[in-house]
Design a protein around this motif. Structure first.
Motif, PDB file in Angstrom:
ATOM      1  N   THR A  82       0.828  -1.208   0.000  1.00 19.73           N
ATOM      2  CA  THR A  82       0.000   0.000   0.000  1.00 19.73           C
ATOM      3  C   THR A  82       0.865   1.262   0.000  1.00 19.73           C
ATOM      4  N   THR A  83       2.073   1.162   0.536  1.00 17.78           N
ATOM      5  CA  THR A  83       3.023   2.288   0.501  1.00 17.78           C
ATOM      6  C   THR A  83       4.417   1.744   0.199  1.00 17.78           C
ATOM      7  N   LEU A  84       5.317   2.654  -0.125  1.00 19.06           N
ATOM      8  CA  LEU A  84       6.694   2.253  -0.392  1.00 19.06           C
ATOM      9  C   LEU A  84       7.338   1.737   0.892  1.00 19.06           C
ATOM     10  N   ASP A  85       8.033   0.622   0.814  1.00 15.40           N
ATOM     11  CA  ASP A  85       8.800   0.163   1.975  1.00 15.40           C
ATOM     12  C   ASP A  85      10.039  -0.586   1.504  1.00 15.40           C
ATOM     13  N   ASP A  86      11.006  -0.709   2.415  1.00 18.44           N
ATOM     14  CA  ASP A  86      12.302  -1.310   2.070  1.00 18.44           C
ATOM     15  C   ASP A  86      12.171  -2.780   1.699  1.00 18.44           C
ATOM     16  N   GLU A  87      11.229  -3.470   2.358  1.00 20.47           N
ATOM     17  CA  GLU A  87      11.042  -4.911   2.091  1.00 20.47           C
ATOM     18  C   GLU A  87      10.610  -5.135   0.642  1.00 20.47           C
ATOM     19  N   GLU A 146      15.734  -8.368  -5.782  1.00 17.86           N
ATOM     20  CA  GLU A 146      16.098  -9.794  -5.834  1.00 17.86           C
ATOM     21  C   GLU A 146      15.501 -10.453  -7.081  1.00 17.86           C
ATOM     22  N   ILE A 147      14.232 -10.128  -7.386  1.00 18.93           N
ATOM     23  CA  ILE A 147      13.578 -10.682  -8.583  1.00 18.93           C
ATOM     24  C   ILE A 147      14.314 -10.235  -9.836  1.00 18.93           C
ATOM     25  N   LYS A 148      14.721  -8.962  -9.853  1.00 22.60           N
ATOM     26  CA  LYS A 148      15.434  -8.437 -11.025  1.00 22.60           C
ATOM     27  C   LYS A 148      16.766  -9.171 -11.215  1.00 22.60           C
ATOM     28  N   ALA A 149      17.460  -9.451 -10.095  1.00 19.52           N
ATOM     29  CA  ALA A 149      18.745 -10.157 -10.188  1.00 19.52           C
ATOM     30  C   ALA A 149      18.563 -11.568 -10.734  1.00 19.52           C
ATOM     31  N   VAL A 150      17.459 -12.216 -10.358  1.00 21.84           N
ATOM     32  CA  VAL A 150      17.193 -13.590 -10.804  1.00 21.84           C
ATOM     33  C   VAL A 150      16.733 -13.634 -12.259  1.00 21.84           C
ATOM     34  N   ALA A 151      15.776 -12.753 -12.627  1.00 24.86           N
ATOM     35  CA  ALA A 151      15.145 -12.826 -13.951  1.00 24.86           C
ATOM     36  C   ALA A 151      15.890 -12.042 -15.022  1.00 24.86           C
ATOM     37  N   ASN A 152      16.702 -11.050 -14.589  1.00 19.27           N
ATOM     38  CA  ASN A 152      17.399 -10.176 -15.539  1.00 19.27           C
ATOM     39  C   ASN A 152      16.442  -9.648 -16.617  1.00 19.27           C
ATOM     40  N   VAL A 192       5.042  10.682  -8.804  1.00 19.15           N
ATOM     41  CA  VAL A 192       6.393  11.131  -9.155  1.00 19.15           C
ATOM     42  C   VAL A 192       7.398  10.603  -8.132  1.00 19.15           C
ATOM     43  N   ASN A 193       7.054  10.703  -6.845  1.00 20.11           N
ATOM     44  CA  ASN A 193       7.943  10.185  -5.791  1.00 20.11           C
ATOM     45  C   ASN A 193       8.115   8.675  -5.928  1.00 20.11           C
ATOM     46  N   LEU A 194       7.016   8.003  -6.279  1.00 15.72           N
ATOM     47  CA  LEU A 194       7.039   6.549  -6.483  1.00 15.72           C
ATOM     48  C   LEU A 194       7.994   6.178  -7.617  1.00 15.72           C
ATOM     49  N   ALA A 195       7.877   6.887  -8.732  1.00 12.18           N
ATOM     50  CA  ALA A 195       8.721   6.608  -9.897  1.00 12.18           C
ATOM     51  C   ALA A 195      10.193   6.842  -9.569  1.00 12.18           C
ATOM     52  N   ARG A 196      10.462   7.920  -8.840  1.00 17.40           N
ATOM     53  CA  ARG A 196      11.847   8.232  -8.484  1.00 17.40           C
ATOM     54  C   ARG A 196      12.430   7.139  -7.578  1.00 17.40           C
ATOM     55  N   ALA A 197      11.621   6.675  -6.609  1.00 17.10           N
ATOM     56  CA  ALA A 197      12.092   5.644  -5.673  1.00 17.10           C
ATOM     57  C   ALA A 197      12.359   4.323  -6.386  1.00 17.10           C
ATOM     58  N   PHE A 198      11.447   3.899  -7.246  1.00 19.41           N
ATOM     59  CA  PHE A 198      11.624   2.637  -7.974  1.00 19.41           C
ATOM     60  C   PHE A 198      12.808   2.719  -8.933  1.00 19.41           C
ATOM     61  N   ASP A 199      12.970   3.866  -9.563  1.00 22.61           N
ATOM     62  CA  ASP A 199      14.077   4.010 -10.509  1.00 22.61           C
ATOM     63  C   ASP A 199      15.420   3.922  -9.789  1.00 22.61           C
ATOM     64  N   THR A 200      15.484   4.512  -8.592  1.00 23.20           N
ATOM     65  CA  THR A 200      16.725   4.494  -7.809  1.00 23.20           C
ATOM     66  C   THR A 200      17.048   3.087  -7.319  1.00 23.20           C
ATOM     67  N   GLN A 201      16.025   2.391  -6.802  1.00 23.87           N
ATOM     68  CA  GLN A 201      16.243   1.094  -6.172  1.00 23.87           C
ATOM     69  C   GLN A 201      16.300  -0.069  -7.160  1.00 23.87           C
ATOM     70  N   VAL A 202      15.430  -0.044  -8.171  1.00 27.22           N
ATOM     71  CA  VAL A 202      15.305  -1.190  -9.082  1.00 27.22           C
ATOM     72  C   VAL A 202      15.844  -0.866 -10.475  1.00 27.22           C
ATOM     73  N   GLY A 203      15.594   0.362 -10.942  1.00 26.25           N
ATOM     74  CA  GLY A 203      16.013   0.739 -12.298  1.00 26.25           C
ATOM     75  C   GLY A 203      14.905   0.480 -13.295  1.00 26.25           C
ATOM     76  N   LEU A 204      14.227   1.535 -13.704  1.00 27.06           N
ATOM     77  CA  LEU A 204      13.090   1.400 -14.621  1.00 27.06           C
ATOM     78  C   LEU A 204      13.525   1.591 -16.065  1.00 27.06           C
ATOM     79  N   THR A 205      12.759   0.992 -16.985  1.00 26.41           N
ATOM     80  CA  THR A 205      12.978   1.255 -18.416  1.00 26.41           C
ATOM     81  C   THR A 205      11.789   1.997 -19.011  1.00 26.41           C
TER      82      THR A 205
END
Length: 513
Positions: A195-200, A207-213, A230-243
């Motif tokens: 429901t909100t952004l969290d570290d978990e 971890e999924i990105k590392a496995v599935a590439n 906008v905050n959501l997009a920035r957080a995901f891009d920093t942590q996971v890397g969006l395309t």
């Protein structure tokens, strides 16, 4: 989604276009209003400041001040800057990789990830002819995996079998392996949200990105969330890397700030947008077309693409042949009304038509909605085959029976018959290649005079099926389409009304004879 912003920007720019000359003070005053309109639409403050500064810098230049139509030049500058803010060029899903191509869907819970995964799978299967496997990695939300399985069954698209007790990373690894062994072209990974952004959640996504590439990591963002998106997009891009980004609920009443801010803030392109709840309601995001819609210029190209993708080639051939003979009965009219409902109804089509933003209040007063189409179809369904074929035999007693059968008044039947007469007259003119709105649109699309042939319509559909875009409208667009779509019978009492090519006037509001 952009209705309020479109209305405000339209009013500001209309005041500028009415002036014979522009001073620096006029431009400054207009930019203050534009800034306020963008902030009210929930656009990021940094984006607003950058946008207005760039527009002002160009608008007070000698080119605009000395122009014959300075107001129109400012409109062009605002349009071009909107396009640049939204991302300049349209970018599509990249499948240029060794199959199976993994595509990872991320986002918050409730943003529409699972539905969007099914929409994208349908699009890749039907339009791009790819073999797709869908896999749900959401082990937390009750029945999330079953939801994707049901969507897959309804669409006849394979889903990864559910194995209870597996972790998301394990499911991702199993999905990639199943995709490789099953000869799939694309594997869609529907990850879990919170429901909100969290570290978990971020750690799990990493971890999924590392496995599935994954070749593509798409953020599914609800356009109604405004600044939070906008905050959501920035957080995901920093942590996971969006395309890329997929905007959902674009058909809602959001203020449009998310779309204008996300591309500028993250630098990641908006690739797709969800325009409805059905699984076919997914469209490419074209910055230039969206900018045109925001400024009330309409989107004729999307209108034509929508028509091409929904037209039945065989039925189109039959109608074209009738038109050539000067025939157009009520059964043909019913087919046209059904085509309108398939293409998104009156509301969906009106949003693509030039000049519609200036008439919002008039349209609301006329109470035009999709119920009008359903009532018209009900009236025709209440007729006998002979009555549909030959409307001239409809006298008072027959009209009374038809109205009772449809649960409507006789006046509604009369309106339908008037509308049919107007459409029949128009169809005769188009069939003979004597012009008319569809002839103008056909000419604009490069078909020459008259209606496009069934073969040309079929060719357009095949081009779309292969992933090719329809041609952009040429610069030498006919005068009949330059200032908005040509007028057709319908919507009495609305001045300067835009109308719909090839679908006659709007049902139930026929022009008096």
């Amino acid at each position: 989604m952009f209705d309020n912003l479109s209305e405000k920007l339209g009013g500001i720019l209309n005041r500028l276009t009415r002036r014979g000359s522009l001073t620096e003070a006029d431009v400054d005053a207009a930019m203050r209003e534009v800034r306020r309109a963008l902030l009210e639409a929930d656009v990021s403050l940094d984006v607003v400041k950058s946008f207005t500064d760039k527009v002002r810098e160009q608008a007070i230049g000698a080119t605009v001040v000395k122009s014959v139509t300075p107001g129109q030049m400012v409109v062009k500058i605002v349009h071009d800057e909107l396009v640049a803010t939204l991302g300049s060029d349209a970018q599509i899903i990249d499948l240029n990789a060794v199959p199976p191509v993994p595509i990872m869907m991320v986002g918050l819970q409730g943003s529409g990830k699972t539905t969007t995964t099914a929409k994208l799978a349908r699009r890749l299967t039907q339009r791009d002819k790819r073999k797709v496997l869908m896999a749900s990695l959401d082990v937390y939300r009750p029945a999330a995996m079953e939801q994707l399985a049901i969507l897959g069954r309804d669409l006849e698209i394979e889903t990864l079998p559910i194995v209870v007790g597996q972790k998301p990373a394990q499911i991702a690894r199993r999905a990639i392996e199943a995709g490789r062994l099953g000869g799939y072209d694309v594997v869609l990974l529907d990850t879990a949200g919170r429901t909100t952004l969290d570290d978990e959640m971020m750690a799990e996504a990493a971890e999924i990105k590392a496995v599935a590439n994954p070749h593509e990591v798409l953020l599914v963002a609800d356009s109604l969330t405004g600044q939070d998106a906008v905050n959501l997009a920035r957080a995901f891009d920093t942590q996971v890397g969006l395309t890329g980004i997929v905007l959902t609920r674009v058909d809602g009443d959001g203020r449009g700030g998310a779309a204008l801010s996300m591309r500028a803030v993250t630098g990641k392109p908006i690739k797709l947008m969800g325009t409805g709840e059905k699984t076919d309601a997914l469209e490419d995001f074209h910055p230039s077309r969206i900018a045109g819609r925001i400024l009330g210029m309409g989107d004729v190209v999307s209108l034509v693409e929508k028509a091409a993708s929904h037209l039945d080639a065989e039925k189109a051939a039959a109608v074209a042949e009738k038109m050539r003979k000067g025939q157009f009965d009520l059964s043909d009219m019913r087919e046209q009304l059904l085509q309108m409902t398939k293409m998104g109804g009156i509301g969906g089509l009106m949003g693509l038509m030039p000049g519609i933003a200036k008439m919002k209040s008039q349209i609301a007063a006329a109470r035009i909605d999709d119920k009008v189409l359903n009532r018209q179809i009900a009236i025709i369904d209440s007729m006998t085959r002979q009555e549909r074929k030959n409307p001239d035999i409809l006298k008072a007693s027959r009209k009374k029976r038809i109205a009772a059968g449809a649960g409507l008044k006789v006046e509604e039947v009369n309106k339908l018959l008037k509308m049919h007469r107007n459409m029949a007259d128009m169809m005769k003119a188009v069939g003979r290649g004597k012009g008319g709105p569809m002839a103008g649109l056909a000419q604009a699309m490069g078909f020459g005079g008259g209606m496009p042939s069934p073969e040309q319509i079929k060719a357009m559909q095949e081009q779309q099926a292969q992933g090719g875009a329809l041609p952009e409208l040429p610069k030498d667009l006919p005068a009949s389409l330059r200032g908005g779509l040509p007028k057709l019978p319908g919507l009495t009492g609305l001045s300067g009304k835009p109308t719909l090519p090839g679908l006659g006037g709007f049902p139930g509001f026929g022009k008096k004879k």
